[in-house]
Design a protein around this motif. Sequence first.
Motif, PDB file in Angstrom:
ATOM      1  N   THR A 185      50.639  27.647  48.969  1.00 27.42           N
ATOM      2  CA  THR A 185      50.166  28.607  49.966  1.00 27.42           C
ATOM      3  C   THR A 185      50.119  30.035  49.426  1.00 27.42           C
ATOM      4  O   THR A 185      49.668  30.942  50.123  1.00 27.42           O
ATOM      5  CB  THR A 185      51.072  28.577  51.206  1.00 27.42           C
ATOM      6  N   ALA A 186      50.582  30.237  48.189  1.00 34.44           N
ATOM      7  CA  ALA A 186      50.559  31.588  47.614  1.00 34.44           C
ATOM      8  C   ALA A 186      49.114  32.056  47.447  1.00 34.44           C
ATOM      9  O   ALA A 186      48.247  31.305  47.029  1.00 34.44           O
ATOM     10  CB  ALA A 186      51.273  31.597  46.265  1.00 34.44           C
ATOM     11  N   GLY A 187      48.890  33.306  47.761  1.00 36.26           N
ATOM     12  CA  GLY A 187      47.536  33.858  47.608  1.00 36.26           C
ATOM     13  C   GLY A 187      46.529  33.152  48.482  1.00 36.26           C
ATOM     14  O   GLY A 187      45.440  32.806  48.030  1.00 36.26           O
ATOM     15  N   ALA A 188      46.881  32.935  49.752  1.00 34.36           N
ATOM     16  CA  ALA A 188      46.056  32.114  50.634  1.00 34.36           C
ATOM     17  C   ALA A 188      45.002  32.908  51.399  1.00 34.36           C
ATOM     18  O   ALA A 188      44.422  32.394  52.335  1.00 34.36           O
ATOM     19  CB  ALA A 188      46.952  31.369  51.621  1.00 34.36           C
ATOM     20  N   ALA A 189      44.772  34.145  51.011  1.00 30.79           N
ATOM     21  CA  ALA A 189      43.772  34.944  51.714  1.00 30.79           C
ATOM     22  C   ALA A 189      42.367  34.439  51.412  1.00 30.79           C
ATOM     23  O   ALA A 189      42.126  33.811  50.382  1.00 30.79           O
ATOM     24  CB  ALA A 189      43.900  36.417  51.302  1.00 30.79           C
ATOM     25  N   ALA A 190      41.447  34.713  52.327  1.00 33.72           N
ATOM     26  CA  ALA A 190      40.047  34.344  52.108  1.00 33.72           C
ATOM     27  C   ALA A 190      39.493  35.117  50.912  1.00 33.72           C
ATOM     28  O   ALA A 190      39.914  36.237  50.618  1.00 33.72           O
ATOM     29  CB  ALA A 190      39.227  34.640  53.357  1.00 33.72           C
ATOM     30  N   LEU A 191      38.564  34.504  50.212  1.00 33.77           N
ATOM     31  CA  LEU A 191      37.983  35.102  49.005  1.00 33.77           C
ATOM     32  C   LEU A 191      36.477  34.900  49.031  1.00 33.77           C
ATOM     33  O   LEU A 191      35.994  33.792  49.284  1.00 33.77           O
ATOM     34  CB  LEU A 191      38.571  34.448  47.752  1.00 33.77           C
ATOM     35  N   THR A 192      35.731  35.966  48.747  1.00 37.11           N
ATOM     36  CA  THR A 192      34.278  35.884  48.638  1.00 37.11           C
ATOM     37  C   THR A 192      33.857  36.468  47.298  1.00 37.11           C
ATOM     38  O   THR A 192      34.281  37.578  46.951  1.00 37.11           O
ATOM     39  CB  THR A 192      33.576  36.656  49.774  1.00 37.11           C
ATOM     40  N   VAL A 193      33.056  35.735  46.546  1.00 39.37           N
ATOM     41  CA  VAL A 193      32.539  36.204  45.258  1.00 39.37           C
ATOM     42  C   VAL A 193      31.019  36.124  45.322  1.00 39.37           C
ATOM     43  O   VAL A 193      30.465  35.022  45.410  1.00 39.37           O
ATOM     44  CB  VAL A 193      33.069  35.367  44.080  1.00 39.37           C
ATOM     45  N   HIS A 194      30.372  37.276  45.278  1.00 42.98           N
ATOM     46  CA  HIS A 194      28.911  37.310  45.324  1.00 42.98           C
ATOM     47  C   HIS A 194      28.337  37.147  43.923  1.00 42.98           C
ATOM     48  O   HIS A 194      28.958  37.518  42.919  1.00 42.98           O
ATOM     49  CB  HIS A 194      28.426  38.616  45.949  1.00 42.98           C
ATOM     50  N   ASP A 195      27.136  36.602  43.857  1.00 38.97           N
ATOM     51  CA  ASP A 195      26.461  36.406  42.578  1.00 38.97           C
ATOM     52  C   ASP A 195      26.257  37.749  41.893  1.00 38.97           C
ATOM     53  O   ASP A 195      25.822  38.716  42.518  1.00 38.97           O
ATOM     54  CB  ASP A 195      25.120  35.711  42.805  1.00 38.97           C
ATOM     55  N   ASP A 196      26.571  37.789  40.602  1.00 36.55           N
ATOM     56  CA  ASP A 196      26.424  39.015  39.820  1.00 36.55           C
ATOM     57  C   ASP A 196      25.989  38.626  38.422  1.00 36.55           C
ATOM     58  O   ASP A 196      26.799  38.094  37.643  1.00 36.55           O
ATOM     59  CB  ASP A 196      27.743  39.786  39.775  1.00 36.55           C
ATOM     60  N   PRO A 197      24.720  38.850  38.049  1.00 40.03           N
ATOM     61  CA  PRO A 197      24.233  38.440  36.733  1.00 40.03           C
ATOM     62  C   PRO A 197      25.031  39.014  35.578  1.00 40.03           C
ATOM     63  O   PRO A 197      25.007  38.464  34.471  1.00 40.03           O
ATOM     64  CB  PRO A 197      22.793  38.973  36.720  1.00 40.03           C
ATOM     65  N   ALA A 198      25.780  40.105  35.794  1.00 39.59           N
ATOM     66  CA  ALA A 198      26.531  40.725  34.698  1.00 39.59           C
ATOM     67  C   ALA A 198      27.888  40.060  34.474  1.00 39.59           C
ATOM     68  O   ALA A 198      28.548  40.343  33.477  1.00 39.59           O
ATOM     69  CB  ALA A 198      26.734  42.216  34.993  1.00 39.59           C
ATOM     70  N   ARG A 199      28.300  39.200  35.370  1.00 41.39           N
ATOM     71  CA  ARG A 199      29.655  38.653  35.286  1.00 41.39           C
ATOM     72  C   ARG A 199      29.714  37.291  34.606  1.00 41.39           C
ATOM     73  O   ARG A 199      30.428  36.398  35.034  1.00 41.39           O
ATOM     74  CB  ARG A 199      30.267  38.559  36.686  1.00 41.39           C
ATOM     75  N   TRP A 200      28.973  37.128  33.536  1.00 39.15           N
ATOM     76  CA  TRP A 200      29.050  35.904  32.751  1.00 39.15           C
ATOM     77  C   TRP A 200      29.828  36.199  31.477  1.00 39.15           C
ATOM     78  O   TRP A 200      29.503  37.124  30.728  1.00 39.15           O
ATOM     79  CB  TRP A 200      27.654  35.386  32.400  1.00 39.15           C
ATOM     80  N   ASP A 201      30.865  35.410  31.189  1.00 40.34           N
ATOM     81  CA  ASP A 201      31.680  35.581  30.000  1.00 40.34           C
ATOM     82  C   ASP A 201      31.382  34.467  28.998  1.00 40.34           C
ATOM     83  O   ASP A 201      31.103  33.324  29.385  1.00 40.34           O
ATOM     84  CB  ASP A 201      33.170  35.542  30.362  1.00 40.34           C
ATOM     85  N   ASP A 202      31.445  34.782  27.710  1.00 41.81           N
ATOM     86  CA  ASP A 202      31.249  33.768  26.675  1.00 41.81           C
ATOM     87  C   ASP A 202      32.344  32.707  26.767  1.00 41.81           C
ATOM     88  O   ASP A 202      33.532  33.030  26.905  1.00 41.81           O
ATOM     89  CB  ASP A 202      31.278  34.414  25.295  1.00 41.81           C
ATOM     90  N   PHE A 203      31.938  31.445  26.671  1.00 42.10           N
ATOM     91  CA  PHE A 203      32.887  30.330  26.736  1.00 42.10           C
ATOM     92  C   PHE A 203      32.835  29.490  25.464  1.00 42.10           C
ATOM     93  O   PHE A 203      33.856  29.139  24.883  1.00 42.10           O
ATOM     94  CB  PHE A 203      32.599  29.464  27.965  1.00 42.10           C
ATOM     95  N   ALA A 204      31.653  29.135  25.022  1.00 47.64           N
ATOM     96  CA  ALA A 204      31.433  28.324  23.825  1.00 47.64           C
ATOM     97  C   ALA A 204      30.027  28.658  23.331  1.00 47.64           C
ATOM     98  O   ALA A 204      29.247  29.284  24.062  1.00 47.64           O
ATOM     99  CB  ALA A 204      31.574  26.834  24.134  1.00 47.64           C
ATOM    100  N   PRO A 205      29.672  28.265  22.102  1.00 41.91           N
ATOM    101  CA  PRO A 205      28.315  28.550  21.615  1.00 41.91           C
ATOM    102  C   PRO A 205      27.249  28.035  22.578  1.00 41.91           C
ATOM    103  O   PRO A 205      27.208  26.857  22.907  1.00 41.91           O
ATOM    104  CB  PRO A 205      28.266  27.809  20.279  1.00 41.91           C
ATOM    105  N   GLY A 206      26.411  28.946  23.076  1.00 38.97           N
ATOM    106  CA  GLY A 206      25.347  28.568  24.001  1.00 38.97           C
ATOM    107  C   GLY A 206      25.789  28.383  25.434  1.00 38.97           C
ATOM    108  O   GLY A 206      24.987  27.986  26.281  1.00 38.97           O
TER     109      GLY A 206
END
Length: 279
Positions: free
Chosen positions: A170-191
Amino acid sequence: MSTDQLPPPRPAPDPLDDECLDLLAEPFASAWQVGAARPPILRERVLERVTRSARASSAFVTVRCLHAVPLRLAAGVEARTLYDARGGVARPGEPARVRIVELAAGARWLPDLLPGMVCEWLVMDGAVRFGDLLLRARDFHRLPADAGLPELHGIDRARLYLREAPVVDTAGAAALTVHDDPARWDDFAPGIKRRVLWSRGGEAALLYHALPDAQVPRHGHGHDEECLMLDGEVFLDDVLLRAGDYQLAPAGTQHGGVSTDTGGLLFAHGDLDLDIRAE
């Protein structure tokens, strides 16, 4: 990096699709053996590969969106169930129910949520209003258990992913909204780039954006891994997921590899950090 840069999907056959199995029957089977003087013949090799693939994927639950029967929930509102825990009782980390909810423009629906469940919503396409909250494609909304939800109103024709799961922490049980943001992509693996939508205790909800020919090597699952294909095509081992298709890999299982010929956009709920394993 915008998902608008994703190349158009190139159709590819699913090696485990029932339609492909017809190619192993007559008259094709005999035709393949004509002039085949050296063993093993193609038919035997294909059958062996299909058998291995089916055995390897037997621990997974794979659901084709087109095969999920739509259920009318209200005027202009339908739902396709992708996963439903046996007997309605989910083990820790397992979703109790996963659905794709479709709303026509102007349709209204008061969600019939299971009691005591944390709910995750992802707008697959279109736009919908949650009370005063407007969500569009690739927007994510997470609600704590029994938070209640106002009536949904379809602004455009919309499809929404809805995941309901038992409360684990139940920790951190507040509602959360994340809107689409083209700048918020982080590198994960090649490609491959990713966006972390929510995480806690090594568990996460994420979006993955893969370019054509990208790969992820063999990896294990510390949490149940759920994958929902949003656009393009991805092979999970030899199982091909197309837009709207879903797969659940239970904790303790592993994927021999993930790859894409076309590129794709995929939503996942599972490990924040994959357990990459040597071959």
